[in-house]
Design a protein around this motif. Structure first.
Motif, short mmCIF file in Angstrom:
data_model
loop_
_atom_site.label_atom_id
_atom_site.label_comp_id
_atom_site.label_asym_id
_atom_site.label_seq_id
_atom_site.Cartn_x
_atom_site.Cartn_y
_atom_site.Cartn_z
N UNK A 507 -89.57 12.52 38.84
CA UNK A 507 -90.78 13.18 38.35
C UNK A 507 -90.49 14.53 37.75
N UNK A 508 -89.53 15.26 38.31
CA UNK A 508 -89.17 16.57 37.78
C UNK A 508 -88.27 16.44 36.56
N UNK A 509 -87.35 15.47 36.60
CA UNK A 509 -86.42 15.31 35.49
C UNK A 509 -87.14 14.95 34.21
N UNK A 510 -88.12 14.06 34.32
CA UNK A 510 -88.78 13.54 33.13
C UNK A 510 -90.20 14.05 32.95
N UNK A 511 -90.56 15.12 33.61
CA UNK A 511 -91.88 15.71 33.43
C UNK A 511 -92.02 16.22 32.00
N UNK A 512 -93.24 16.25 31.46
CA UNK A 512 -93.43 16.74 30.10
C UNK A 512 -92.96 18.19 29.97
N UNK A 513 -92.54 18.54 28.76
CA UNK A 513 -92.16 19.91 28.52
C UNK A 513 -93.39 20.81 28.50
N UNK A 514 -93.21 22.09 28.68
CA UNK A 514 -91.92 22.78 28.81
C UNK A 514 -91.35 22.79 30.23
N UNK A 515 -92.12 22.23 31.24
CA UNK A 515 -91.63 22.31 32.62
C UNK A 515 -90.51 21.32 32.89
N UNK A 516 -90.58 20.11 32.35
CA UNK A 516 -89.62 19.07 32.66
C UNK A 516 -88.21 19.41 32.21
N UNK A 517 -87.24 18.90 32.94
CA UNK A 517 -85.84 19.18 32.61
C UNK A 517 -85.45 18.56 31.27
N UNK A 518 -85.74 17.26 31.11
CA UNK A 518 -85.32 16.55 29.90
C UNK A 518 -86.21 16.91 28.73
N UNK A 519 -87.53 16.71 28.86
CA UNK A 519 -88.42 16.94 27.72
C UNK A 519 -88.72 18.43 27.51
N UNK A 520 -88.31 19.25 28.44
CA UNK A 520 -88.37 20.69 28.23
C UNK A 520 -87.09 21.24 27.65
N UNK A 521 -86.09 20.35 27.39
CA UNK A 521 -84.78 20.72 26.85
C UNK A 521 -84.12 21.82 27.69
N UNK A 522 -84.05 21.54 29.01
CA UNK A 522 -83.48 22.49 29.96
C UNK A 522 -82.24 21.92 30.63
N UNK A 523 -81.31 21.42 29.87
CA UNK A 523 -80.14 20.80 30.49
C UNK A 523 -78.91 21.02 29.62
N UNK A 524 -77.75 20.95 30.26
CA UNK A 524 -76.47 20.94 29.53
C UNK A 524 -76.12 19.52 29.13
N UNK A 525 -76.11 18.65 30.15
CA UNK A 525 -75.88 17.22 29.94
C UNK A 525 -76.86 16.48 30.85
N UNK A 526 -77.37 15.35 30.38
CA UNK A 526 -78.33 14.58 31.19
C UNK A 526 -78.04 13.10 31.02
N UNK A 527 -77.92 12.41 32.15
CA UNK A 527 -77.65 10.97 32.12
C UNK A 527 -78.94 10.20 32.40
N UNK A 528 -79.37 9.41 31.44
CA UNK A 528 -80.53 8.54 31.63
C UNK A 528 -80.48 7.45 30.58
N UNK A 529 -81.45 6.56 30.60
CA UNK A 529 -81.43 5.40 29.71
C UNK A 529 -82.59 5.44 28.72
N UNK A 530 -82.32 4.94 27.52
CA UNK A 530 -83.36 4.67 26.54
C UNK A 530 -83.52 3.17 26.41
N UNK A 531 -84.71 2.74 26.06
CA UNK A 531 -84.92 1.33 25.74
C UNK A 531 -84.31 1.06 24.38
N UNK A 532 -83.65 -0.09 24.25
CA UNK A 532 -83.13 -0.55 22.96
C UNK A 532 -84.03 -1.68 22.48
N UNK A 533 -84.28 -1.74 21.19
CA UNK A 533 -85.22 -2.74 20.68
C UNK A 533 -84.59 -3.52 19.53
N UNK A 534 -85.34 -4.48 19.00
CA UNK A 534 -84.84 -5.28 17.90
C UNK A 534 -84.63 -4.41 16.66
N UNK A 535 -85.60 -3.57 16.35
CA UNK A 535 -85.42 -2.59 15.27
C UNK A 535 -84.86 -1.32 15.90
#
Length: 646
Positions: A507-535
């Protein structure tokens, strides 16, 4: 721009041959008025002139009774019991698997493409049954804006006009591109003998968009019109500005309007005839539902392909088991098919052992989820970043033993990625840059970038003379990501980089910015997954999608390019790809250009695609686990069993 979700789909006719008596028949003269008939004497009786010879008894004609074929009762084991079979009810994988047998899918999505199934064909621009036309749009009309969101056309809205140019709307009538497509259903028939019509699909569309429908179908929000144009033909028309690369899938699975139209949409989830025993136009129909145990299906007598001998099975039973996480589930011996929702990937060693013994066949494929480590190229709260220089990002990739990581975490079944789509993707460029495990090359790149170990403590310096190359590697606190973080941290130490794993609650890692670590761009390196799609989702990394305050020129904190990376050539290639539709000149080339740039510049270090696991007994025929088809039960009409005597 809608945020991309993070993560962590009877019998054949028998020809009977009968033996025939091929001896000539004996003709018995009939009595005539001129010759009165006489009683035929018994064989051996005395008659005038002698004794009647004995007559041979005729052999009975042989009649062969064909040996009936043994039944083909296939059992599929699922990881749970569906709450409902209603088309717009329970959307989990278990009811979806059953519904494949009841409602033949209009299309399949195999091997990163689309194919017709319950449709005669898929529309496309080249054949003219899909069209991209310029239309006039008036103030107040619904349109899709330049960011891909549904809005009304009012002053200040940015749109893309019919010529492909961005336009800040002021007033008056403008012209925008509008996409439409025509679909023709196969001659489907409901299991009560009623033909499936185009109106059944339009009825389904109306139900899907109703506020009373529990499962929201977002396709309808991008739809301007969906209408029947013939007995089996429908037409979809998109909102002006909606360039959907998957337009050939904008068709709604029919529901039996002759049965359900009298009910309000909010009543349908609770109806027995919609949720527990729905009419079917697919290969099978519900025969019996034993709560907590199984759902048994039998062939639909009105299936439109019955003349082809389809389906092959006598019955199809779905049994409900509990997954075993790292082992085969209890009761698996009763199953012909173990679905991927039942088998955790950590159960692969147990499946492999059973396969080696001849009891099971192992199936693995990619699961549409890509693991990677995103670099904080331009963090929101830092003036400088260790990863602004592409040479450093390439060096980190060289220094990471991704192959060993993949071998350990996927039991050797996975493959190292070089970009944000798997290598088996239809649009993956063969010449994408690759950065193999090579610590010597990585150290050389770091030296070249001026990051040197100036004090001999084993950690490089560089941003300032005294600043050690020390970063945090943030990720969610779960076993998979913890293993990734620890492995990468150990590898980077050999290149003079101190990467400290930081396990953060999701919940903290992916919270909306500016508070969230990932979506607030507050990290050096972050390991997580994106969905891959047909396009390929190239807009994950375009400059326009960098999250940040609007006042500073960013899109806002809903942006998805969390690395902060910006590259003009990439933006141009991705923009071109997103402005085109499959089949149009430049569509494939633009996507591949964007993928090449990503592989070269590495705003993220691709790791591997997650895998899913299924298994069958050796006698199952036509089972296929596909990377982009959501369910492995997509072809129940083709499933078969090799049964002795069949």
């Amino acid at each position: 721009m809608t945020r991309v979700l993070l993560l962590f789909i009877l019998g054949a006719a028998i020809l009977m041959g009968c033996a025939q008596d091929d001896s000539p028949a004996t003709s018995v003269p009939a009595a005539t008025p001129e010759t009165p008939s006489e009683a035929t004497p018994e064989p051996g009786a005395a008659v005038a002139g002698g004794t009647v010879a004995p007559t041979a008894t005729a052999e009975p004609t042989a009649t062969l009774t064909p040996t009936p074929l043994p039944p083909k009762d296939l059992v599929v084991c699922l990881g749970g019991e569906p709450a409902s079979l209603y088309l717009y009810g329970d959307n989990s994988v278990e009811p979806a698997a059953v519904r494949h047998a009841l409602y033949e899918s209009p299309y399949t999505s195999l091997s990163y493409g689309y194919q017709p199934l319950a449709l005669e064909k898929l529309p496309n621009l080249a054949d003219g049954d899909a069209r991209l036309e310029a239309v006039e749009v008036n103030p107040g009309d619904f349109v899709i804006d330049a960011g891909g969101e549904l809005t009304t056309l009012v002053k200040g809205v940015e749109v893309i006009d019919a010529e492909g140019q961005r336009l800040l709307y002021d007033s008056g009538v403008i012209r925008m591109a509008q996409l439409s497509a025509d679909f023709t259903f196969q001659p489907l028939v409901w299991s009560d003998g009623t033909p499936v019509t185009a109106e059944d699909s339009v009825f389904s569309f109306r139900v899907a968009r109703s506020p009373g429908t529990p499962r929201v179908d977002n396709k309808f929000t991008m739809t301007a019109a969906y209408e029947a144009t013939g007995e089996r033909t429908v037409r979809w028309t998109g909102r002006p500005g909606y360039l959907d690369p998957a337009y050939m899938t904008n068709v709604w699975t029919p529901l039996p309007s002759h049965q359900l139209a009298e009910f309000a949409p909010e009543e349908l989830p609770g109806l027995e005839e919609a949720a527990r025993a729905p009419l079917s136009y697919g290969a099978f129909v519900v025969d019996e539902w034993t709560a907590g145990e199984s759902i048994r299906l039998v062939p639909n007598p009105h299936y439109y392909r019955a003349a082809e001998g389809l389906p092959h099975l006598t019955s199809l039973t779905f049994r409900f088991l509990s997954d075993g996480e790292t082992s085969l589930p209890a009761g698996y011996e009763e199953c012909h098919i173990l679905t991927s929702d039942l088998l955790w990937f950590d159960a692969l060693p147990a499946v492999a052992e059973a396969a080696a013994a001849g009891g099971l066949v192992e199936y693995t494929t990619t699961a549409g989820i890509v693991e990677q480590i995103i670099f904080g190229v331009d963090p929101a709260a830092a003036e400088q970043s260790w990863f602004q220089d592409a040479r450093v990002r390439r060096a980190v990739t060289h220094c990471t033993d991704r192959q060993t990581l993949v071998d350990e975490l996927t039991y050797g079944r996975g493959a190292v990625l070089d970009t944000f789509v798997p290598a088996d993707h239809a649009l993956h460029p063969d010449d994408a840059a690759q950065w193999a495990y090579d610590p010597a090359a990585g150290n050389a790149l770091l030296d070249e970038a001026g990051l040197l170990d100036t004090d001999g403590d084993g950690i490089r310096n560089g941003l300032t003379a005294s600043a050690p190359f020390t970063v945090t590697l943030g990720t969610v606190d779960n076993p998979l990501r913890q293993q990734i973080a620890e492995r990468v941290s150990a590898d980077l130490a050999a290149c003079g980089i101190e990467a400290t794993p930081a396990l953060v609650e999701a919940g903290a890692l992916f919270a909306p910015g500016p508070q969230g670590v990932v979506f607030g761009r507050k990290f050096d390196m972050a390991a997580f997954a994106w969905i891959s799609s047909i396009a390929p989702i190239c807009d994950l990394y375009v400059t326009a999608n960098i999250p940040g305050p609007v006042a500073d020129g960013f899109i806002g904190w809903e942006g998805i390019n969390v690395s902060g990376w910006s590259d003009e050539a990439y933006d141009a290639a991705c923009g071109a790809a997103l402005s085109l539709l499959p089949g149009q000149p430049g569509y494939e080339e633009s996507h591949q250009a964007a993928l090449r740039i990503f592989a070269q510049e590495l705003p993220a270090m691709p790791l591997f695609a997650r895998l899913r696991l299924a298994a069958t007994t050796p006698d199952v025929v036509n089972f296929r686990l596909d990377p982009t088809q959501p369910s492995e039960l997509w072809n129940p009409h083709e499933l078969d069993l090799n049964v002795a005597g069949s």
